[in-house]
Design an enzyme around this catalytic site. Structure first.
Site, PDB file in Angstrom:
ATOM      1  N   HIS A  12       0.829  -1.203   0.000  1.00 13.14           N
ATOM      2  CA  HIS A  12       0.000   0.000   0.000  1.00 13.14           C
ATOM      3  C   HIS A  12       0.867   1.259   0.000  1.00 13.14           C
ATOM      4  O   HIS A  12       2.039   1.253   0.402  1.00 13.14           O
ATOM      5  CB  HIS A  12      -0.916   0.010   1.223  1.00 13.14           C
ATOM      6  N   GLU A  97      -1.801  -7.603   7.764  1.00 17.26           N
ATOM      7  CA  GLU A  97      -0.437  -7.436   8.249  1.00 17.26           C
ATOM      8  C   GLU A  97      -0.195  -8.288   9.493  1.00 17.26           C
ATOM      9  O   GLU A  97      -1.127  -8.731  10.171  1.00 17.26           O
ATOM     10  CB  GLU A  97      -0.174  -5.956   8.545  1.00 17.26           C
TER      11      GLU A  97
END
Length: 270
Positions: A12, A97
């Site tokens: 990202h 994550e």
């Protein structure tokens, strides 16, 4: 033979915490204005220069976090409505994550000091790839869920190749998760049989019937740093040697696509 399938990994764009270096796991931050512009520029460049052919993108898998999903939207924005309609976007919780537990929001030196205050790491320095995170995930736990995601993607590649379909699958996620995923793609790591209830469980981490679930009887995890770098907004490419799904490899040329005649000259060379 068509082009070898690829897995294009995309971290990202910039967030406030990726900029500051704070560990960002479950905290759901948006992109900064710079991060938005960053991904717009990347998307414009990567399609305009034909590093990625939009007609070859079959699936997009993304972490459920806002920063990853926002990056997906920005990266697909330059495509036509028809091109986007042919790409299946799958939100997969297995791609979230690393869960940092007590280390969420901290900087590396703060984590080291915290662990020192708790009497840890007296014999050797902290290594997240080996030691995991207090009250967060162990390396075995993140390795298990990323092994599941990897198995699904490679299974889709196998199907697409058998059908003669050009298949670039894009994976949007995070710094630690993607470096871990890339290492598991082509390195043996530590192979462990699924023995515990947690390891044998088959959680439904996504909602898309077109993606077959691949049950694992064993999985891989890391016990040391793979020594990969992937900055916010960075792109990497994973593929296969000799057009063979059973030979996963790192594509050192990244998103660059060589002419077919260049690829074919070593297609059958071991």
């Amino acid at each position: 033979m068509g082009p070898t399938p690829r897995c294009v990994i995309v971290r990202h764009g910039q967030t406030e915490w990726s900029k500051s270096g704070q560990y960002t796991g479950l905290t759901d931050l948006p992109l900064t204005p710079y991060g938005v512009g960053q991904m717009k520029r990347t998307a414009s460049s990567i399609y305009a220069n034909n590093f990625i052919d939009p007609t070859h993108i079959t699936y997009v898998f993304t972490s459920p976090r806002t920063r990853a999903r926002q990056t997906v939207e920005l990266m697909l924005a330059p495509l036509t409505a028809e091109q986007r309609s042919k790409i299946k976007v799958v939100v997969d919780d297995d791609l979230r994550e690393w869960e940092y537990g007590d280390y969420e929001g901290l900087l590396t030196h703060e984590i080291i000091e915290l662990r020192k205050s708790r009497g840890l790491d007296q014999e050797r320095p902290w290594n997240i790839w080996r030691d995991g995170c207090e009250n967060g995930e162990t390396t075995q736990e993140i390795g298990l869920r990323l092994s599941r995601a990897l198995a699904r993607i490679q299974n889709l590649h196998r199907q697409h190749q058998a059908q003669g379909i050009a298949s670039d699958i894009m994976v949007f996620a995070h710094g630690h998760a993607l470096r871990y995923f890339a290492a598991l793609w082509f390195t043996p790591g530590v192979i462990k049989n699924c023995e515990t209830e947690h390891e044998k469980a088959q959680p439904k981490s996504y909602d898309d019937d077109s993606v077959p679930y691949v049950a694992l009887d064993k999985y891989k995890y890391l016990n040391d740093n793979p020594n990969f770098l992937l900055d916010a907004g960075g792109i990497g490419v994973l593929s296969y040697s000799h057009h063979n799904i059973d030979e996963p490899a790192l594509a050192l040329a990244g998103a660059f696509v060589p002419p077919p005649e260049e690829e074919s000259q070593h297609g059958d060379v071991k």
